[in-house]
Design a protein around this motif. Structure first.
Motif, PDB file in Angstrom:
ATOM      1  N   GLU A 122     -20.876 -36.284 -27.120  1.00 58.56           N
ATOM      2  CA  GLU A 122     -21.274 -34.910 -27.206  1.00 58.56           C
ATOM      3  C   GLU A 122     -21.771 -34.056 -25.778  1.00 58.56           C
ATOM      4  O   GLU A 122     -21.587 -33.159 -25.526  1.00 58.56           O
ATOM      5  CB  GLU A 122     -22.559 -35.000 -28.254  1.00 58.56           C
ATOM      6  CG  GLU A 122     -21.929 -35.179 -29.726  1.00 58.56           C
ATOM      7  CD  GLU A 122     -21.083 -33.809 -30.042  1.00 58.56           C
ATOM      8  OE1 GLU A 122     -21.386 -32.665 -29.742  1.00 58.56           O
ATOM      9  OE2 GLU A 122     -19.857 -34.255 -30.766  1.00 58.56           O
ATOM     10  N   ILE A 123     -22.611 -35.021 -25.172  1.00 59.66           N
ATOM     11  CA  ILE A 123     -23.366 -34.542 -23.692  1.00 59.66           C
ATOM     12  C   ILE A 123     -22.215 -34.203 -22.793  1.00 59.66           C
ATOM     13  O   ILE A 123     -22.119 -33.170 -22.146  1.00 59.66           O
ATOM     14  CB  ILE A 123     -24.177 -35.326 -23.558  1.00 59.66           C
ATOM     15  CG1 ILE A 123     -25.499 -35.567 -24.310  1.00 59.66           C
ATOM     16  CG2 ILE A 123     -24.818 -35.016 -21.842  1.00 59.66           C
ATOM     17  CD1 ILE A 123     -26.544 -36.481 -24.223  1.00 59.66           C
ATOM     18  N   ASN A 124     -21.143 -35.333 -22.760  1.00 56.14           N
ATOM     19  CA  ASN A 124     -19.879 -35.152 -21.963  1.00 56.14           C
ATOM     20  C   ASN A 124     -19.299 -33.620 -22.194  1.00 56.14           C
ATOM     21  O   ASN A 124     -18.750 -33.140 -21.215  1.00 56.14           O
ATOM     22  CB  ASN A 124     -19.040 -36.237 -21.952  1.00 56.14           C
ATOM     23  CG  ASN A 124     -19.385 -37.347 -20.925  1.00 56.14           C
ATOM     24  OD1 ASN A 124     -20.164 -36.922 -19.974  1.00 56.14           O
ATOM     25  ND2 ASN A 124     -19.162 -38.599 -21.512  1.00 56.14           N
ATOM     26  N   ARG A 125     -19.143 -33.353 -23.628  1.00 53.92           N
ATOM     27  CA  ARG A 125     -18.441 -32.032 -23.873  1.00 53.92           C
ATOM     28  C   ARG A 125     -19.177 -30.841 -23.209  1.00 53.92           C
ATOM     29  O   ARG A 125     -18.705 -29.834 -22.839  1.00 53.92           O
ATOM     30  CB  ARG A 125     -18.318 -31.882 -25.276  1.00 53.92           C
ATOM     31  CG  ARG A 125     -17.300 -32.869 -25.926  1.00 53.92           C
ATOM     32  CD  ARG A 125     -17.073 -32.235 -27.509  1.00 53.92           C
ATOM     33  NE  ARG A 125     -16.661 -33.403 -28.099  1.00 53.92           N
ATOM     34  CZ  ARG A 125     -16.784 -33.746 -29.352  1.00 53.92           C
ATOM     35  NH1 ARG A 125     -17.636 -33.097 -30.078  1.00 53.92           N
ATOM     36  NH2 ARG A 125     -16.000 -34.735 -29.778  1.00 53.92           N
ATOM     37  N   LEU A 126     -20.637 -31.124 -23.079  1.00 58.67           N
ATOM     38  CA  LEU A 126     -21.310 -30.086 -22.475  1.00 58.67           C
ATOM     39  C   LEU A 126     -21.192 -29.872 -20.976  1.00 58.67           C
ATOM     40  O   LEU A 126     -21.193 -28.870 -20.337  1.00 58.67           O
ATOM     41  CB  LEU A 126     -22.817 -30.191 -23.007  1.00 58.67           C
ATOM     42  CG  LEU A 126     -23.744 -29.499 -22.484  1.00 58.67           C
ATOM     43  CD1 LEU A 126     -23.687 -27.768 -23.274  1.00 58.67           C
ATOM     44  CD2 LEU A 126     -24.982 -29.935 -22.838  1.00 58.67           C
ATOM     45  N   MET A 127     -21.063 -31.090 -20.343  1.00 58.95           N
ATOM     46  CA  MET A 127     -21.087 -31.110 -18.965  1.00 58.95           C
ATOM     47  C   MET A 127     -19.919 -30.586 -18.115  1.00 58.95           C
ATOM     48  O   MET A 127     -18.747 -30.508 -18.910  1.00 58.95           O
ATOM     49  CB  MET A 127     -21.119 -32.508 -18.412  1.00 58.95           C
ATOM     50  CG  MET A 127     -22.446 -33.318 -18.831  1.00 58.95           C
ATOM     51  SD  MET A 127     -24.100 -32.781 -18.196  1.00 58.95           S
ATOM     52  CE  MET A 127     -23.945 -33.516 -16.392  1.00 58.95           C
ATOM     53  N   GLN A 128     -20.098 -29.736 -17.138  1.00 56.05           N
ATOM     54  CA  GLN A 128     -19.117 -28.948 -16.220  1.00 56.05           C
ATOM     55  C   GLN A 128     -19.030 -29.734 -14.967  1.00 56.05           C
ATOM     56  O   GLN A 128     -17.847 -29.722 -14.394  1.00 56.05           O
ATOM     57  CB  GLN A 128     -19.477 -27.430 -15.963  1.00 56.05           C
ATOM     58  CG  GLN A 128     -19.558 -27.067 -17.098  1.00 56.05           C
ATOM     59  CD  GLN A 128     -19.920 -25.257 -17.163  1.00 56.05           C
ATOM     60  OE1 GLN A 128     -20.428 -25.133 -16.038  1.00 56.05           O
ATOM     61  NE2 GLN A 128     -19.739 -24.524 -18.090  1.00 56.05           N
ATOM     62  N   THR A 129     -20.037 -30.652 -14.433  1.00 52.18           N
ATOM     63  CA  THR A 129     -19.762 -31.171 -13.023  1.00 52.18           C
ATOM     64  C   THR A 129     -20.301 -32.477 -13.330  1.00 52.18           C
ATOM     65  O   THR A 129     -21.571 -32.850 -13.687  1.00 52.18           O
ATOM     66  CB  THR A 129     -20.781 -30.634 -11.819  1.00 52.18           C
ATOM     67  OG1 THR A 129     -22.040 -30.458 -12.555  1.00 52.18           O
ATOM     68  CG2 THR A 129     -20.184 -29.218 -11.720  1.00 52.18           C
ATOM     69  N   GLY A 130     -19.401 -33.501 -13.364  1.00 51.00           N
ATOM     70  CA  GLY A 130     -19.659 -34.932 -13.495  1.00 51.00           C
ATOM     71  C   GLY A 130     -19.543 -35.260 -14.993  1.00 51.00           C
ATOM     72  O   GLY A 130     -19.183 -34.491 -15.955  1.00 51.00           O
ATOM     73  N   ALA A 131     -19.958 -36.359 -15.091  1.00 54.84           N
ATOM     74  CA  ALA A 131     -19.919 -36.894 -16.674  1.00 54.84           C
ATOM     75  C   ALA A 131     -21.164 -37.829 -16.987  1.00 54.84           C
ATOM     76  O   ALA A 131     -21.750 -38.443 -15.870  1.00 54.84           O
ATOM     77  CB  ALA A 131     -18.761 -37.465 -16.746  1.00 54.84           C
ATOM     78  N   VAL A 132     -21.427 -38.145 -17.986  1.00 56.67           N
ATOM     79  CA  VAL A 132     -22.424 -39.227 -18.708  1.00 56.67           C
ATOM     80  C   VAL A 132     -21.682 -40.515 -18.356  1.00 56.67           C
ATOM     81  O   VAL A 132     -20.801 -40.520 -19.218  1.00 56.67           O
ATOM     82  CB  VAL A 132     -23.071 -38.904 -19.875  1.00 56.67           C
ATOM     83  CG1 VAL A 132     -23.995 -40.067 -20.418  1.00 56.67           C
ATOM     84  CG2 VAL A 132     -23.628 -37.594 -19.888  1.00 56.67           C
ATOM     85  N   VAL A 133     -22.319 -41.526 -17.771  1.00 57.96           N
ATOM     86  CA  VAL A 133     -21.973 -42.700 -17.853  1.00 57.96           C
ATOM     87  C   VAL A 133     -22.374 -43.867 -19.093  1.00 57.96           C
ATOM     88  O   VAL A 133     -21.329 -44.222 -19.788  1.00 57.96           O
ATOM     89  CB  VAL A 133     -22.061 -43.530 -16.607  1.00 57.96           C
ATOM     90  CG1 VAL A 133     -21.902 -45.003 -16.433  1.00 57.96           C
ATOM     91  CG2 VAL A 133     -21.721 -42.936 -15.021  1.00 57.96           C
ATOM     92  N   LYS A 134     -23.482 -43.561 -19.324  1.00 56.32           N
ATOM     93  CA  LYS A 134     -24.067 -44.443 -20.371  1.00 56.32           C
ATOM     94  C   LYS A 134     -25.247 -43.427 -20.757  1.00 56.32           C
ATOM     95  O   LYS A 134     -26.110 -43.108 -20.058  1.00 56.32           O
ATOM     96  CB  LYS A 134     -24.425 -45.804 -19.990  1.00 56.32           C
ATOM     97  CG  LYS A 134     -24.994 -46.657 -20.976  1.00 56.32           C
ATOM     98  CD  LYS A 134     -24.164 -47.873 -21.144  1.00 56.32           C
ATOM     99  CE  LYS A 134     -24.818 -49.184 -22.241  1.00 56.32           C
ATOM    100  NZ  LYS A 134     -24.710 -48.436 -23.634  1.00 56.32           N
TER     101      LYS A 134
END
Length: 143
Positions: A122-134
């Motif tokens: 869900e947080i990765n869908r929100l992110m525009q620069t970069g991504a959540v690894v864990k």
């Protein structure tokens, strides 16, 4: 050193060329070292690229409540800056995810793993620069 100036100059040039060659070989080997993109990050990398949420207390669908705190590891500094600015959106995602769960859904390691994976997605869908690894759960109480 030697009485002949030409021999002295040749020795100095040879030594200088040897030193330049050795330094260049060392530098090429140093910069040529490949970084394995699949290597596990070091603990320093994880800490420097992590955002910690405040303690969140919310009701569950089963009329129980949960008190939790999460550490979100991102892949670069720009993503860290973005997630720090989006802290209210991240907390909203966490609260919404937890509000839709029953206490039995969150029991044991499997429940926590499922929640962490869901939050990461869900947080990765929100992110525009970069991504959540864990997403790491750092505090957890279900009552």
């Amino acid at each position: 050193m030697f009485k002949n100036k030409l021999v002295n100059i040749m020795l100095i040039i040879l030594i200088a060329l040897t030193l330049v060659g050795v330094v260049s070989v060392v530098l090429v080997n140093q910069f040529r070292a490949e970084v394995n993109p699949y290597a596990e990050p070091t603990i320093d990398d994880i800490v420097s690229l992590s955002f910690e949420t405040e303690e969140i207390t919310t009701n569950l669908r089963s009329n129980d409540f949960v008190r939790a705190k999460f550490l979100i590891h991102v892949d670069n500094k720009n993503a860290l800056e973005e997630i720090q600015k989006r802290d209210f959106q991240v907390e909203n995602i966490i609260i919404r995810s937890l509000a839709g769960k029953e206490a039995t859904d969150l029991v044991g390691p499997e429940g926590i793993d499922t929640l962490e994976a869901e939050l990461q997605e869900e947080i990765n869908r929100l992110m525009q620069t970069g991504a959540v690894v864990k997403v790491y759960t750092t505090q957890w109480v279900v009552q």
